[in-house]
Design a protein around this motif. Structure first.
Motif, short mmCIF file in Angstrom:
data_model
loop_
_atom_site.label_atom_id
_atom_site.label_comp_id
_atom_site.label_asym_id
_atom_site.label_seq_id
_atom_site.Cartn_x
_atom_site.Cartn_y
_atom_site.Cartn_z
N SER A 1 0.64 -1.31 0.09
CA SER A 1 0.14 0.04 -0.18
C SER A 1 0.83 1.16 -0.14
O SER A 1 0.58 2.42 -0.42
CB SER A 1 -1.01 -0.08 1.29
N GLY A 2 2.14 1.32 0.28
CA GLY A 2 3.13 2.24 0.39
C GLY A 2 3.24 3.13 -0.62
O GLY A 2 3.98 4.00 -0.65
N ILE A 3 2.92 2.36 -1.85
CA ILE A 3 3.48 2.94 -3.32
C ILE A 3 2.63 4.41 -3.16
O ILE A 3 3.21 5.12 -3.95
CB ILE A 3 3.05 2.02 -4.46
N VAL A 4 1.68 4.45 -2.42
CA VAL A 4 1.09 5.66 -2.54
C VAL A 4 1.76 6.91 -1.72
O VAL A 4 1.65 8.15 -2.36
CB VAL A 4 -0.43 5.78 -1.69
N PHE A 5 2.62 6.57 -0.91
CA PHE A 5 3.72 7.63 -0.63
C PHE A 5 4.50 8.16 -1.98
O PHE A 5 4.66 9.68 -2.03
CB PHE A 5 4.69 7.28 0.11
N PHE A 6 4.93 7.32 -2.70
CA PHE A 6 5.70 7.68 -3.78
C PHE A 6 4.60 8.58 -5.19
O PHE A 6 5.13 9.65 -5.68
CB PHE A 6 6.29 6.83 -4.69
N GLY A 7 3.69 8.12 -5.34
CA GLY A 7 2.43 8.79 -6.15
C GLY A 7 2.05 10.46 -5.44
O GLY A 7 2.24 11.24 -6.30
N ILE A 8 2.19 10.45 -4.13
CA ILE A 8 1.88 11.79 -3.60
C ILE A 8 3.30 12.60 -3.75
O ILE A 8 3.15 13.68 -4.34
CB ILE A 8 1.79 11.92 -2.04
N PHE A 9 4.39 12.17 -3.52
CA PHE A 9 5.67 12.73 -4.00
C PHE A 9 5.71 13.19 -5.40
O PHE A 9 6.38 14.47 -5.91
CB PHE A 9 6.66 12.37 -3.52
N TYR A 10 5.30 12.56 -6.41
CA TYR A 10 5.24 12.68 -7.71
C TYR A 10 4.29 13.93 -8.03
O TYR A 10 4.73 14.82 -8.86
CB TYR A 10 4.95 11.40 -8.53
N ALA A 11 3.00 13.87 -7.51
CA ALA A 11 2.21 14.77 -7.83
C ALA A 11 2.57 16.21 -7.11
O ALA A 11 2.17 17.19 -7.71
CB ALA A 11 1.07 14.60 -6.97
#
Length: 947
Positions: A142-152
């Motif tokens: 589920s932690g892949i969301v961390f990197f999605g937030i930083f990309y955005a």
């Protein structure tokens, strides 16, 4: 401790749908929260208009909305730059498919449409990158969301979020990469072609950088591809070329007109650098990974590459992970170094930006670098169990050591002293959470929630500190209703242009939808920019404007009306109407869109004299008229110039020293004060209506050139000479009977074989018909359309068709057809295989269980990944699974096949040549083996119970 489930798997915290939802809504929520804090409408009276969004995008969106609402043509517009190829402007600024939603938005809320479309696109950036990572996450964490937030919410978005026309490409980029990976690993190019095609269509400029990277990434994937050979490489390369061409073909409808239009701009020139130079060191660039570093959008070349300070830890953990292949590490590290070099080395910088140096807004390709960094970090995070506590300590030590060293070495005003301390705090907390995860000292769910909160806090602080500047919304729109009301009352049956004297932007005509002279756009016509500079109007590389206008130029360019904020003292124009504080005036000496001229105008008028006043006076001279601008005596005193007016009138001035960029002007006893800036653009200074027998004073206020001697020439307009020239040129005007965006029809009388001059900018898209027959147009003043006419009365018709539009439509249509046919062929092929499976007697549920075309795991060919994944999966087997597996192994495959009726039927067919059917056979064999094993286990269990 009994309530803590230390063995909980992270993929069970959130399902995939929840992860995607969070990756979209968390960046959106953060942006909205910042808007609330900034008081951005509707939470206050501020607006998120910044730089080009203020000067260009808002007017262009307004014009687009107006055309959609009023049935205007998307091919041409008279509201900008005297007339422009609107399809080219659309392709450059407005081509995002999402922009068509503006048709649902009221004209008064165009700014808000743009603002919250930006917010939505930022959310989509997080979603698309998270989706990309989900296809590469072996553990489905589920932690892949961390990197999605930083990309955005990266430094790139913080710097360029206002640049709405780029954001579609940032959203689509992960999908393009996913498509290319599918092409290389599975020979499937549909996703790649469609996503890249939409990318190019949305914004060709950023897509140049994406296409360059696709070539580099294709080579990288070939290096990483296991069991590759020359034959496979050639086949994949051909597929890559074909699908790339199809992607370009999909966008040809907007791309070809844009290519033609750019040839006419100042950007059409190429000056490849002849020497190599470096702007800054890699060490200094890496320091910009720290949060809260001020973004760079000026002429310095610093990249905006922040994407979370945790990357200092996780990039090192990625490199220390022994189960990640050395080849993969070498490839991705090389890519990072190459991008860092591209930010710093002038030649690479020139190539990345489409063979041009960016005019501010540097390192526009840095989102690709951020993508690569975050992918490496996500890979390290996904396989964090494979790192040891020792690896973490090494990564933490290196990270903290670098930050301490950067604090000592990096000397840049963008770095507040607190930047280093905040970075160390966040890295320390990330390291503690990572240590707890590796050592399983805390529940996975709690660690996930702590980490998510930390990511939200860090990204929010950085975005709030470095981005989202505002202006007052009311100040931007305060006179809009009044101006629109005045324009609405003017006749629609005649052609004229309007000058809004107190302009907010050069694109006010597009913002409030009236025909104008000025434009600020990358698609601005270079020939008109050159002409405007010669005539004394403001002009630059990508802009020209009516600033510096004179009564003569208003007359030639059909500027019949002027809108002033407040009253004007100019007695030579007449007041027509008032709305609020906006005053509409009419210029009585305005020529129509076209009029007949002889060789004195077309051949003898010299526009290359260098001094704009001399150029304008020369037109009067060729008609044997007195000067229109009469010089007034001046007195120079090094950094200042004085003069005394000899009579009431309209006065102009011209600074002859090209080094001086700013001058202050005062008149009388301080009754009139003005500051003229950007004088290096060679425009005439409009001093206004001045009374006789009073003193004027000029002072050099250019701080950078204080020591330069100021030389100013002052002139007064001779309206008697101007009127005489007007009556001469207006003898045989073009009278229009039809006026639309792309079609003009009118009549003109030629007393002899002379020339029709029009103030229509020269564009090959215009086709001209005289008395129903198509004729060749000529270029007058190096910028306008002219026609050679025989003696007599003539009907003239102008029709506009964008050059390249028809060809582009054909190519796009053909590309779509080819892609559809290829897709149908693949579907037919797959369905044919499904029919063959049904012939084998397989049940529907068995067919669904076998995913022969699974796209969920693009890394399945990576042997190192497979080995690591299998090791992780093996540790999760229970004792019961091992028992059942051992029982299953006891039965041979031959026994199972012999007992299966379906495979008796199969044995009568020749299936040895079809690997897919062999896979099906093996699946059924395995399924039946498990079934027999389960029956045997059940029998044994029953016997045990009885005993």
């Amino acid at each position: 401790m009994e309530d803590l489930n230390l063995n909980q798997r992270e993929e069970t915290i959130l399902d995939k749908r929840a992860v995607f939802i969070l990756s979209f809504f968390i960046p959106v929520f953060i942006m909205v929260l910042i808007f609330v804090q900034r008081g951005i409408f509707p939470f206050g009276d501020e607006s998120f208009l910044r730089t080009d969004m203020y000067h260009q995008y808002a007017p262009f969106f307004s014009e687009f909305k107006y055309k959609l609402s009023h049935g205007g043509s998307l091919l041409y517009s008279w509201d900008l730059g005297m007339g422009i190829n609107f399809s080219a402007l659309y392709a450059y600024y407005l081509a995002s498919p999402l922009n068509w939603l503006i048709v649902l938005c009221p004209q008064a809320y165009v700014i808000e449409f743009m603002t919250y479309m930006i917010v939505a696109k930022i959310g989509l950036c997080g979603l698309s990158f998270t989706y990309y990572l989900s296809k590469h996450s072996a553990k489905k964490k589920s932690g892949i969301v961390f990197f999605g937030i930083f990309y955005a919410l990266s430094g790139y978005i913080a710097a360029y979020s206002w640049n709405i026309m780029w954001l579609d490409c940032i959203v689509l980029f992960p999908l393009v990469c996913l498509g290319l990976e599918s092409l290389v690993k599975k020979n499937k190019g549909f996703l790649y072609a469609v996503s890249l095609g939409i990318c190019i269509l949305s914004n060709y400029y950023i897509s140049i950088m994406i296409c360059l990277f696709m070539v580099i990434y294709f080579i990288s994937l070939q290096i990483l591809k296991p069991k590759n050979n020359l034959k496979k490489f050639i086949i994949t390369s051909v597929q890559f070329a074909v699908f790339s061409l199809l992607a370009g073909g999909l966008s040809a409808l907007v791309l070809l007109p844009e290519i033609y239009a750019l040839k006419l701009t100042a950007s059409g020139d190429f000056n490849f650098p002849t020497t190599f130079e470096s702007y800054f060191s890699i060490f200094d660039m890496i320091a910009r990974h720290m949060g809260n570093v001020q973004i760079e959008i000026g002429l310095d070349h610093w990249p905006n590459i922040y994407c979370g300070v945790g990357i200092f830890l996780f990039v090192i953990l990625y490199l220390l992970n022994k189960k990640i292949g050395k080849k993969e590490k070498a490839v991705y590290t090389t890519l990072l170094v190459f991008f860092l070099a591209g930010f710093s080395i002038n030649v690479l910088n020139y190539i990345w930006h489409g063979l041009h140096y960016p005019n501010s807004l540097p390192a526009r390709q840095s989102f690709i670098y951020i993508f690569l960094v975050l992918f490496m970090c996500a890979k390290a995070y996904d396989r964090l169990e494979e790192n040891t506590a020792r690896d973490l300590f090494i990564a933490f030590g290196i990270s903290m050591g670098y930050i301490l060293l950067a604090q000592k070495i990096v000397n840049n005003e963008d770095f507040h002293f607190a930047v280093f301390y905040v970075a160390m705090i966040f890295i320390s907390v990330y390291a503690i959470l990572t240590y707890m995860y590796i050592k399983k000292r805390f529940s996975t769910t709690s660690l996930f929630l702590f980490a998510l909160a930390l990511v939200v806090i860090e990204s929010s602080i950085n975005m709030s500190v470095t981005s989202v500047t505002t202006i007052n919304r009311s100040n931007y729109i305060n006179d809009n209703k009044d101006v629109r009301a005045l324009v609405a009352k003017l006749s629609k049956d005649e052609f004229y242009r309007i000058d809004k004297v107190d302009r907010k932007t050069k694109d006010d005509g597009a913002w409030m939808n009236f025909r104008s002279v000025s434009i600020f756009s990358s698609t601005a016509n270079a020939s008109l920019s050159d002409l405007f500079e010669k005539l004394g109007n403001e002009a630059s590389t990508n802009a020209y404007s009516i600033t510096g206008e004179t009564p003569l130029l208003d007359m030639l360019f059909s500027v019949k009306y002027a809108i002033y904020t407040g009253e004007t003292r100019n007695a030579n124009i007449s007041l027509l109407d008032v709305s609020g504080n906006s005053y509409l005036y009419e210029n009585p000496y305005t020529l129509p869109l076209g009029f007949m001229v002889d060789e004195r105008f077309s051949d003898e008028w010299n526009i290359n004299l260098g001094d704009p006043i001399e150029v304008q006076n020369d037109l009067a001279a060729v008609y044997d008229l007195p000067d229109i601008f009469e010089q007034v005596e001046t007195f120079n005193e090094s950094n200042s110039v004085n003069f005394t007016t000899d009579e009431d009138g309209e006065y102009y001035a011209y600074v002859t020293n090209p080094s001086i960029d700013e001058v202050d002007f005062s008149f009388g006893d301080g009754e009139s004060k003005k500051t003229f800036k950007n004088l290096k653009r060679h425009y005439l200074m409009e001093l206004g209506t001045l009374d006789a027998e009073k003193n004027g004073h000029f002072v050099n206020s250019d701080d950078k050139n204080k020591d330069e001697n100021l030389d100013v020439r002052v002139y007064r307009v001779n309206y008697d000479s101007l009127k005489k020239l007007y009556y001469i040129l207006n003898t045989n005007p073009l009278t229009l009977s039809k006026i639309s965006d792309t079609n003009l029809v009118g009549n003109v009388h030629s007393v002899e074989s002379t020339t029709l001059f029009t103030s229509i900018p020269y564009d090959e898209g215009w086709n001209v018909y005289v008395d129903g027959k198509k004729v060749e147009k000529i270029k007058l003043l190096d910028a306008f359309i002219g026609l050679k006419l025989e003696k007599g009365q003539h009907q003239i018709e102008f029709k506009y068709q964008t050059v390249g539009f028809i060809e582009g439509a054909i190519i796009s249509g053909a590309s779509i057809a080819i892609l559809i046919l290829m897709h149908l062929f693949i579907l037919f092929k797959n369905n044919g295989f499904k029919f063959r499976k049904e012939e084998l007697g397989l049940r529907e549920d068995e067919i669904e269980e076998i995913d022969l075309d699974d796209d969920d795991e693009l890394d399945e060919d990576d042997e190192d990944d497979d080995e690591a994944d299998n090791d992780d999966l093996d540790t999760e087997n229970t004792d019961k699974d091992l028992h059942e597996e051992s029982d299953t192994v006891a039965k041979s495959g031959d026994e199972v096949l012999s007992e299966t009726e379906d495979f008796k039927n199969i044995n009568t067919k020749d299936t040895s040549r079809d690997p897919k059917i062999v896979d099906v056979m093996m699946h059924i064999a395995s399924a039946n083996t498990n079934e027999e094993s389960n029956k045997e286990a059940d029998t044994n269990s029953d016997g045990d119970d009885k005993e």
